[in-house]
Scaffold this active site. Structure first.
Site, PDB file in Angstrom:
ATOM      1  CB  SER A  19     -66.767  54.092 -28.125  1.00  9.83           C
ATOM      2  OG  SER A  19     -66.145  53.189 -27.243  1.00  9.83           O
ATOM      3  CD  GLU A  21     -58.423  56.743 -26.781  1.00  7.92           C
ATOM      4  OE1 GLU A  21     -59.254  56.285 -25.969  1.00  7.92           O
ATOM      5  OE2 GLU A  21     -57.213  56.790 -26.565  1.00  7.92           O
ATOM      6  CE1 TYR A  53     -56.616  69.240 -23.236  1.00  8.22           C
ATOM      7  CE2 TYR A  53     -55.312  68.588 -21.330  1.00  8.22           C
ATOM      8  CZ  TYR A  53     -55.935  69.575 -22.082  1.00  8.22           C
ATOM      9  OH  TYR A  53     -55.868  70.878 -21.671  1.00  8.22           O
ATOM     10  CB  ALA A  55     -48.093  64.519 -21.955  1.00  5.95           C
ATOM     11  CG  ASP A 113     -49.415  58.749 -20.386  1.00  3.17           C
ATOM     12  OD1 ASP A 113     -49.508  57.861 -19.521  1.00  3.17           O
ATOM     13  OD2 ASP A 113     -49.913  58.651 -21.530  1.00  3.17           O
ATOM     14  CE1 TYR A 152     -53.815  52.493 -17.165  1.00  2.00           C
ATOM     15  CE2 TYR A 152     -55.166  53.047 -15.249  1.00  2.00           C
ATOM     16  CZ  TYR A 152     -54.481  53.427 -16.387  1.00  2.00           C
ATOM     17  OH  TYR A 152     -54.462  54.745 -16.759  1.00  2.00           O
ATOM     18  CE  LYS A 172     -59.202  55.562 -11.930  1.00  2.16           C
ATOM     19  NZ  LYS A 172     -58.271  55.551 -13.105  1.00  2.16           N
ATOM     20  CD  GLN A 183     -53.371  51.035 -21.394  1.00  2.00           C
ATOM     21  OE1 GLN A 183     -53.917  51.263 -22.477  1.00  2.00           O
ATOM     22  NE2 GLN A 183     -52.543  51.879 -20.830  1.00  2.00           N
ATOM     23  CD  GLN A 219     -48.178  51.429 -32.868  1.00  2.00           C
ATOM     24  OE1 GLN A 219     -48.675  50.779 -33.794  1.00  2.00           O
ATOM     25  NE2 GLN A 219     -48.842  51.747 -31.790  1.00  2.00           N
ATOM     26  CG  PHE A 223     -48.589  52.116 -26.595  1.00  2.00           C
ATOM     27  CD1 PHE A 223     -48.409  53.469 -26.361  1.00  2.00           C
ATOM     28  CD2 PHE A 223     -49.698  51.491 -26.046  1.00  2.00           C
ATOM     29  CE1 PHE A 223     -49.319  54.195 -25.598  1.00  2.00           C
ATOM     30  CE2 PHE A 223     -50.615  52.202 -25.282  1.00  2.00           C
ATOM     31  CZ  PHE A 223     -50.423  53.566 -25.068  1.00  2.00           C
ATOM     32  CG  HIS A 273     -62.799  52.909 -26.227  1.00  2.00           C
ATOM     33  ND1 HIS A 273     -63.569  53.965 -26.692  1.00  2.00           N
ATOM     34  CD2 HIS A 273     -61.554  53.426 -26.017  1.00  2.00           C
ATOM     35  CE1 HIS A 273     -62.820  55.064 -26.749  1.00  2.00           C
ATOM     36  NE2 HIS A 273     -61.605  54.765 -26.353  1.00  2.00           N
TER      37      HIS A 273
HETATM   38  N1  LIG Z   1     -58.139  55.875 -22.496  1.00  2.00           N
HETATM   39  C1  LIG Z   1     -57.049  56.586 -22.258  1.00  2.00           C
HETATM   40  O1  LIG Z   1     -56.827  57.615 -22.822  1.00  2.00           O
HETATM   41  C2  LIG Z   1     -56.112  56.100 -21.297  1.00  2.00           C
HETATM   42  C3  LIG Z   1     -55.096  56.888 -20.797  1.00  2.00           C
HETATM   43  N2  LIG Z   1     -54.212  56.432 -19.902  1.00  2.00           N
HETATM   44  C4  LIG Z   1     -53.118  57.178 -19.269  1.00  2.00           C
HETATM   45  O2  LIG Z   1     -52.663  56.438 -18.115  1.00  2.00           O
HETATM   46  C5  LIG Z   1     -52.182  57.282 -17.081  1.00  2.00           C
HETATM   47  C6  LIG Z   1     -52.789  57.232 -15.674  1.00  2.00           C
HETATM   48  O3  LIG Z   1     -54.003  57.967 -15.607  1.00  2.00           O
HETATM   49  P1  LIG Z   1     -55.179  57.544 -14.668  1.00  2.00           P
HETATM   50  O4  LIG Z   1     -55.389  56.106 -14.751  1.00  2.00           O
HETATM   51  O5  LIG Z   1     -56.286  58.451 -14.960  1.00  2.00           O
HETATM   52  O6  LIG Z   1     -54.535  57.930 -13.251  1.00  2.00           O
HETATM   53  P2  LIG Z   1     -54.962  57.587 -11.785  1.00  2.00           P
HETATM   54  O7  LIG Z   1     -54.848  58.835 -10.995  1.00  2.00           O
HETATM   55  O8  LIG Z   1     -56.203  56.820 -11.708  1.00  2.00           O
HETATM   56  O9  LIG Z   1     -53.782  56.594 -11.332  1.00  2.00           O
HETATM   57  C7  LIG Z   1     -52.409  56.907 -11.534  1.00  2.00           C
HETATM   58  C8  LIG Z   1     -51.549  56.051 -10.595  1.00  2.00           C
HETATM   59  O10 LIG Z   1     -51.677  56.510  -9.227  1.00  2.00           O
HETATM   60  C9  LIG Z   1     -52.171  55.471  -8.387  1.00  2.00           C
HETATM   61  N3  LIG Z   1     -53.120  56.100  -7.449  1.00  2.00           N
HETATM   62  C10 LIG Z   1     -54.251  56.755  -7.760  1.00  2.00           C
HETATM   63  N4  LIG Z   1     -54.844  57.262  -6.673  1.00  2.00           N
HETATM   64  C11 LIG Z   1     -54.039  56.932  -5.633  1.00  2.00           C
HETATM   65  C12 LIG Z   1     -54.076  57.206  -4.252  1.00  2.00           C
HETATM   66  N5  LIG Z   1     -55.066  57.929  -3.699  1.00  2.00           N
HETATM   67  N6  LIG Z   1     -53.082  56.726  -3.476  1.00  2.00           N
HETATM   68  C13 LIG Z   1     -52.078  56.037  -4.016  1.00  2.00           C
HETATM   69  N7  LIG Z   1     -51.967  55.754  -5.336  1.00  2.00           N
HETATM   70  C14 LIG Z   1     -52.932  56.202  -6.123  1.00  2.00           C
HETATM   71  C15 LIG Z   1     -52.836  54.483  -9.330  1.00  2.00           C
HETATM   72  O11 LIG Z   1     -52.940  53.185  -8.797  1.00  2.00           O
HETATM   73  C16 LIG Z   1     -51.945  54.576 -10.555  1.00  2.00           C
HETATM   74  O12 LIG Z   1     -50.780  53.825 -10.384  1.00  2.00           O
HETATM   75  C17 LIG Z   1     -52.386  58.528 -17.628  1.00  2.00           C
HETATM   76  O13 LIG Z   1     -51.134  58.639 -18.104  1.00  2.00           O
HETATM   77  C18 LIG Z   1     -53.445  58.443 -18.704  1.00  2.00           C
HETATM   78  O14 LIG Z   1     -53.355  59.496 -19.613  1.00  2.00           O
HETATM   79  C19 LIG Z   1     -54.348  55.141 -19.558  1.00  2.00           C
HETATM   80  C20 LIG Z   1     -55.325  54.319 -20.038  1.00  2.00           C
HETATM   81  C21 LIG Z   1     -56.285  54.727 -20.901  1.00  2.00           C
HETATM   82  N1  LIG Z   2     -50.600  55.403 -20.713  1.00  2.00           N
HETATM   83  C1  LIG Z   2     -51.443  55.568 -21.720  1.00  2.00           C
HETATM   84  N2  LIG Z   2     -51.472  56.743 -22.368  1.00  2.00           N
HETATM   85  C2  LIG Z   2     -52.326  56.950 -23.405  1.00  2.00           C
HETATM   86  O1  LIG Z   2     -52.326  58.048 -23.973  1.00  2.00           O
HETATM   87  C3  LIG Z   2     -53.207  55.902 -23.773  1.00  2.00           C
HETATM   88  C4  LIG Z   2     -53.162  54.701 -23.059  1.00  2.00           C
HETATM   89  N3  LIG Z   2     -52.260  54.555 -22.057  1.00  2.00           N
HETATM   90  N4  LIG Z   2     -53.973  53.675 -23.353  1.00  2.00           N
HETATM   91  C5  LIG Z   2     -55.095  53.877 -24.187  1.00  2.00           C
HETATM   92  C6  LIG Z   2     -54.829  54.794 -25.283  1.00  2.00           C
HETATM   93  C7  LIG Z   2     -53.955  54.178 -26.361  1.00  2.00           C
HETATM   94  N5  LIG Z   2     -53.174  55.276 -26.795  1.00  2.00           N
HETATM   95  C8  LIG Z   2     -52.093  55.167 -27.695  1.00  2.00           C
HETATM   96  C9  LIG Z   2     -51.609  53.924 -28.077  1.00  2.00           C
HETATM   97  C10 LIG Z   2     -50.536  53.800 -28.965  1.00  2.00           C
HETATM   98  C11 LIG Z   2     -49.926  54.928 -29.469  1.00  2.00           C
HETATM   99  C12 LIG Z   2     -48.795  54.794 -30.430  1.00  2.00           C
HETATM  100  O2  LIG Z   2     -48.170  53.775 -30.501  1.00  2.00           O
HETATM  101  N6  LIG Z   2     -48.503  55.826 -31.237  1.00  2.00           N
HETATM  102  C13 LIG Z   2     -47.483  55.753 -32.240  1.00  2.00           C
HETATM  103  C14 LIG Z   2     -47.719  56.750 -33.334  1.00  2.00           C
HETATM  104  C15 LIG Z   2     -49.148  56.710 -33.847  1.00  2.00           C
HETATM  105  C16 LIG Z   2     -49.251  56.648 -35.349  1.00  2.00           C
HETATM  106  O3  LIG Z   2     -49.194  55.540 -35.897  1.00  2.00           O
HETATM  107  O4  LIG Z   2     -49.441  57.724 -35.974  1.00  2.00           O
HETATM  108  C17 LIG Z   2     -46.124  56.011 -31.639  1.00  2.00           C
HETATM  109  O5  LIG Z   2     -45.150  55.555 -32.236  1.00  2.00           O
HETATM  110  O6  LIG Z   2     -46.073  56.627 -30.567  1.00  2.00           O
HETATM  111  C18 LIG Z   2     -50.409  56.174 -29.092  1.00  2.00           C
HETATM  112  C19 LIG Z   2     -51.481  56.277 -28.213  1.00  2.00           C
HETATM  113  C20 LIG Z   2     -53.572  56.494 -26.112  1.00  2.00           C
HETATM  114  N7  LIG Z   2     -54.103  56.009 -24.858  1.00  2.00           N
END
Ligand SMILES: NC(=O)C1=CN([C@@H]2O[C@H](COP(=O)(O)OP(=O)(O)OC[C@H]3O[C@@H](n4cnc5c(N)ncnc54)[C@H](O)[C@@H]3O)[C@@H](O)[C@H]2O)C=CC1
Ligand SMILES: Nc1nc(=O)c2c([nH]1)NC[C@@H]1CN(c3ccc(C(=O)N[C@@H](CCC(=O)O)C(=O)O)cc3)CN21
Length: 292
Positions: A19, A21, A53, A55, A113, A152, A172, A183, A219, A223, A273
């Site tokens: 997959s 992203e 999506y 912030a 985030d 993570y 979750k 991550q 970069q 990150f 992924h």
């Molecule tokens: N694939 C992607 O797009 C990814 C995005 N992210 C970003 O990482 C950030 C965190 O998002 P999620 O992991 O979905 O959040 P989440 O809600 O699972 O966890 C966020 C934080 O809160 C803590 N937490 C969660 N539930 C809790 C509870 N009941 N009691 C105490 N602590 C608790 C977690 O341990 C973590 O530190 C977001 O900013 C997300 O957008 C991160 C990794 C991948």
């Molecule tokens: N905390 C967190 N937030 C996210 O949105 C996120 C994750 N983790 N982990 C998985 C992916 C990875 N993501 C990423 C990773 C790197 C950049 C980054 O470095 N972007 C560049 C610009 C991108 C470009 O080259 O056009 C930057 O400088 O911010 C952005 C999103 C989004 N996802």
């Protein structure tokens, strides 16, 4: 319109899923570039693609637009991301209904985030605090949604410990999460340890490694610092040796990712992924490298 198949049903076929992203571009030029990337990637037929999506409010409509054309014009199975940031429960219900009405059946379910400039997450009035709450809301509203949740391997920066963070992964899953995407990480041992700990905690769903082929040292340093991932010294040394030569940097990043993925698949990972920042080149080169 044919609704998408659930991604868990694809994992059940017991072959590694591939997959990719994307992130929603900021402007029309970015959308055109993303269309070109999508067209190039059709050749390697990823099992699904996901769209982040943002912030900030501005890219959010783009997420829906990008998901729509990736599905209708390119035929991809698309997993939109959804976060709790800035939304009330009512808004999340409406968004869930729209996503469902548009034929999507898979959602990457995230807390999100903090918006730029903020360093802590502040829940919206009548909004949600955790991804687990969003998983419960989505599954209650539409039981046929298949939900991806984040894991993570080096723990989430806000979590007290890796164990506490794995408890959160369990919450979750119990709330309706169907699979985990990790991550990004650059040391497979970190992923394998995480998977073992998740298993010990009773987490049995697929845990898909998230891999980012490095395109630029600056970069990726920025990150990884933000998200709490470690860059191995050996990788930094190789990237530094490539210096300002972008082709050389990309080839180091690609070679590292290829080695990681080969080993992960041998170790039984359910797929991989790719975080490719909307560039086709690395995904195409990885597909070619893995087929060889
Ligand atoms: N694939 C992607 O797009 C990814 C995005 N992210 C970003 O990482 C950030 C965190 O998002 P999620 O992991 O979905 O959040 P989440 O809600 O699972 O966890 C966020 C934080 O809160 C803590 N937490 C969660 N539930 C809790 C509870 N009941 N009691 C105490 N602590 C608790 C977690 O341990 C973590 O530190 C977001 O900013 C997300 O957008 C991160 C990794 C991948
Ligand atoms: N905390 C967190 N937030 C996210 O949105 C996120 C994750 N983790 N982990 C998985 C992916 C990875 N993501 C990423 C990773 C790197 C950049 C980054 O470095 N972007 C560049 C610009 C991108 C470009 O080259 O056009 C930057 O400088 O911010 C952005 C999103 C989004 N996802």
């Amino acid at each position: 319109m044919q609704p998408d198949r659930s991604i868990v049903s694809l994992f059940a076929q017991n072959r590694p899923l591939r997959s990719i992203e994307f992130f929603p571009p900021k402007d029309d030029a970015g959308v055109a570039a993303l269309r070109a990337t999508a067209a190039a990637l059709q050749r390697i037929s990823p099992d699904f693609v996901s769209v982040t999506y943002g912030a900030g409010g501005s890219t959010r409509e783009r997420t829906a637009q990008v998901c729509a054309f990736l599905k209708s014009d390119f035929g991809f199975t698309v997993m939109p991301h959804l976060t709790c940031v800035g939304h009330t429960r009512d808004e999340l219900h409406t968004l869930a209904d729209q996503i469902h009405d548009n034929g999507f059946r898979n959602i990457m379910t995230l807390r999100g985030d903090p918006p730029k400039g903020a360093d802590t997450f502040i829940p919206t009035t009548d909004g949600l605090r955790y991804a687990s709450e969003l998983a419960a809301l989505l599954k209650t509203r539409h039981p046929d949604f298949c939900l991806g949740v984040a894991g993570y391997p080096e723990k989430h920066p806000e979590a007290a410990s890796l164990e506490a963070d794995i408890d959160n992964v369990k919450r979750k899953i119990d709330a309706g999460g169907d699979f985990v995407t990790t991550q990004l990480f650059f040391d497979n041992a970190v992923y394998l340890r995480f998977v073992e700990k998740c298993h010990a905690r009773g987490i049995t769903v697929p845990i898909v490694p998230g891999i980012m082929p490095v395109l630029s040292l600056k970069q990726i340093q920025r990150f990884t610092q933000m998200c709490g991932a470690t860059l191995p010294a050996k990788l930094i040394t190789r990237l530094e040796a490539a210096g300002e030569n972008t082709d050389a940097v990309e080839s180091v990043g690609l070679d590292w990712a290829l080695t990681q993925i080969r080993e992960l698949l041998v170790q039984g990972a359910p797929g991989y992924h790719l975080y490719i920042l909307n560039r086709a080149k690395s995904a195409l080169a990885l597909a070619a490298g893995l087929a060889a």
